[in-house]
Design a protein around this motif. Structure first.
Motif, PDB file in Angstrom:
ATOM      1  N   LEU A  19       0.827  -1.205   0.000  1.00 39.37           N
ATOM      2  CA  LEU A  19       0.000   0.000   0.000  1.00 39.37           C
ATOM      3  C   LEU A  19       0.860   1.253   0.000  1.00 39.37           C
ATOM      4  N   PHE A  20       1.906   1.261   0.803  1.00 39.57           N
ATOM      5  CA  PHE A  20       2.828   2.397   0.846  1.00 39.57           C
ATOM      6  C   PHE A  20       3.507   2.606  -0.501  1.00 39.57           C
ATOM      7  N   MET A  21       3.912   1.528  -1.144  1.00 36.25           N
ATOM      8  CA  MET A  21       4.552   1.627  -2.458  1.00 36.25           C
ATOM      9  C   MET A  21       3.575   2.157  -3.505  1.00 36.25           C
ATOM     10  N   LEU A  22       2.328   1.676  -3.492  1.00 35.09           N
ATOM     11  CA  LEU A  22       1.331   2.138  -4.455  1.00 35.09           C
ATOM     12  C   LEU A  22       1.000   3.619  -4.255  1.00 35.09           C
ATOM     13  N   LEU A  23       0.874   4.043  -3.009  1.00 37.56           N
ATOM     14  CA  LEU A  23       0.616   5.460  -2.737  1.00 37.56           C
ATOM     15  C   LEU A  23       1.798   6.324  -3.152  1.00 37.56           C
ATOM     16  N   SER A  24       3.004   5.833  -2.952  1.00 38.75           N
ATOM     17  CA  SER A  24       4.193   6.573  -3.361  1.00 38.75           C
ATOM     18  C   SER A  24       4.254   6.723  -4.873  1.00 38.75           C
ATOM     19  N   ILE A  25       3.939   5.667  -5.589  1.00 42.31           N
ATOM     20  CA  ILE A  25       3.943   5.724  -7.054  1.00 42.31           C
ATOM     21  C   ILE A  25       2.847   6.660  -7.550  1.00 42.31           C
TER      22      ILE A  25
END
Length: 74
Positions: free
Chosen positions: A16-22
């Protein structure tokens, strides 16, 4: 300490953190390209918005989306 924090996070939270960062990076790039391509009523506003987008990473794109539409020409 950071490595332990990431290791103890669940896999779902990390994804989730990676998707929000992208998603935020894509928003930032979109705003930067839009600021470069747009014509503003005041020519200095283009430079000001580009500087804001480059140096105010947290709120720059959100402020651009909300405030810049009033200063653009059609």
């Amino acid at each position: 300490m950071t490595a332990l924090f990431i290791q103890n996070m669940g896999g779902g939270v990390l994804i989730l953190f990676m998707l929000l960062s992208i998603a935020y990076f894509i928003l930032w790039v979109y705003c930067l390209i839009d600021a470069i391509r747009s014509n503003f009523k005041d020519p200095n506003m283009k430079l000001i918005w580009i500087i804001i987008l480059l140096f105010a990473h947290g709120l720059g794109p959100i402020a651009y989306l909300i405030l810049a539409k009033d200063s653009k020409t059609n």
